[in-house]
Write a protein that holds these residues in place. Sequence first.
Motif, PDB file in Angstrom:
ATOM      1  N   GLU A  82       0.830  -1.202   0.000  1.00 24.07           N
ATOM      2  CA  GLU A  82       0.000   0.000   0.000  1.00 24.07           C
ATOM      3  C   GLU A  82       0.869   1.257   0.000  1.00 24.07           C
ATOM      4  O   GLU A  82       0.563   2.236  -0.688  1.00 24.07           O
ATOM      5  N   LEU A  83       1.924   1.226   0.794  1.00 25.79           N
ATOM      6  CA  LEU A  83       2.798   2.387   0.909  1.00 25.79           C
ATOM      7  C   LEU A  83       3.573   2.642  -0.377  1.00 25.79           C
ATOM      8  O   LEU A  83       3.618   3.768  -0.876  1.00 25.79           O
ATOM      9  N   THR A  84       4.169   1.612  -0.927  1.00 24.85           N
ATOM     10  CA  THR A  84       5.025   1.798  -2.093  1.00 24.85           C
ATOM     11  C   THR A  84       4.248   2.160  -3.356  1.00 24.85           C
ATOM     12  O   THR A  84       4.784   2.835  -4.239  1.00 24.85           O
ATOM     13  N   THR A  85       2.997   1.746  -3.441  1.00 21.76           N
ATOM     14  CA  THR A  85       2.203   2.062  -4.634  1.00 21.76           C
ATOM     15  C   THR A  85       1.472   3.397  -4.514  1.00 21.76           C
ATOM     16  O   THR A  85       0.794   3.813  -5.459  1.00 21.76           O
ATOM     17  N   SER A  86       1.619   4.071  -3.381  1.00 20.43           N
ATOM     18  CA  SER A  86       0.962   5.366  -3.204  1.00 20.43           C
ATOM     19  C   SER A  86       1.859   6.497  -3.713  1.00 20.43           C
ATOM     20  O   SER A  86       3.084   6.376  -3.742  1.00 20.43           O
ATOM     21  N   ASP A  87       1.216   7.590  -4.105  1.00 22.52           N
ATOM     22  CA  ASP A  87       1.926   8.816  -4.470  1.00 22.52           C
ATOM     23  C   ASP A  87       1.902   9.808  -3.318  1.00 22.52           C
ATOM     24  O   ASP A  87       2.827  10.597  -3.143  1.00 22.52           O
ATOM     25  N   THR A  88       0.812   9.757  -2.554  1.00 19.08           N
ATOM     26  CA  THR A  88       0.615  10.694  -1.440  1.00 19.08           C
ATOM     27  C   THR A  88       0.107   9.932  -0.238  1.00 19.08           C
ATOM     28  O   THR A  88      -0.795   9.100  -0.355  1.00 19.08           O
ATOM     29  N   LEU A  89       0.677  10.217   0.919  1.00 18.71           N
ATOM     30  CA  LEU A  89       0.176   9.670   2.178  1.00 18.71           C
ATOM     31  C   LEU A  89      -0.545  10.782   2.917  1.00 18.71           C
ATOM     32  O   LEU A  89       0.028  11.865   3.120  1.00 18.71           O
TER      33      LEU A  89
END
Length: 197
Positions: A82-89
Amino acid sequence: MNNILFIKSSLNGEQGNSTILAQELVANLSVNSEVKVVERDLAEQGLEHLTQIEMAAWMTPANERNSAQVKLTHISDSLIEELTTSDTLVIAMPMYNYGVPSTFKAWVDRVARAGVTFRYTENGPVGLLKNKKVVIVAARGGIHAGTVSDSQTQYLTSFFNFLGLDDITFIYAEGLNMPGNEERYAAAQAEIKNYSL
């Protein structure tokens, strides 16, 4: 398309100030740009504290893991995916007893993995994640930003820097349990409204 990972950790669920304000931010970003949102509610999920058994499962070669180790490794793997495929957290962050919620720390312990999200070098650790924005909506009953009692800001900054992320924005909603809280809440909402990717 901007992939947003929306992390919630309030024990008050959808009624928590951090959740409400961060949800406003996500909704606003959804209006102003094309986004895909993945939500992770750490309090609802009940993420447990990391154990030695679970950590040992990560360190066992994939082809040697038993079924229990496969299941344990999947917890960390899915959070990291989930983290690595996100652009924005977008992180909804309440303050509990001067720190982050224990469920958020449990998330931290599972996404910080040597050789996966950071690596050790002769000059120290190097983060392996790049080109992501981190927006932290910090809701607090008291006023702490810029004071010695604000342990969250430095901790969160150091952690995300450790993973290689340095584009970090904090939006503070403080003094929410104090007189004048309506004005401070409204100021946070105004900052959220003006934030753009």
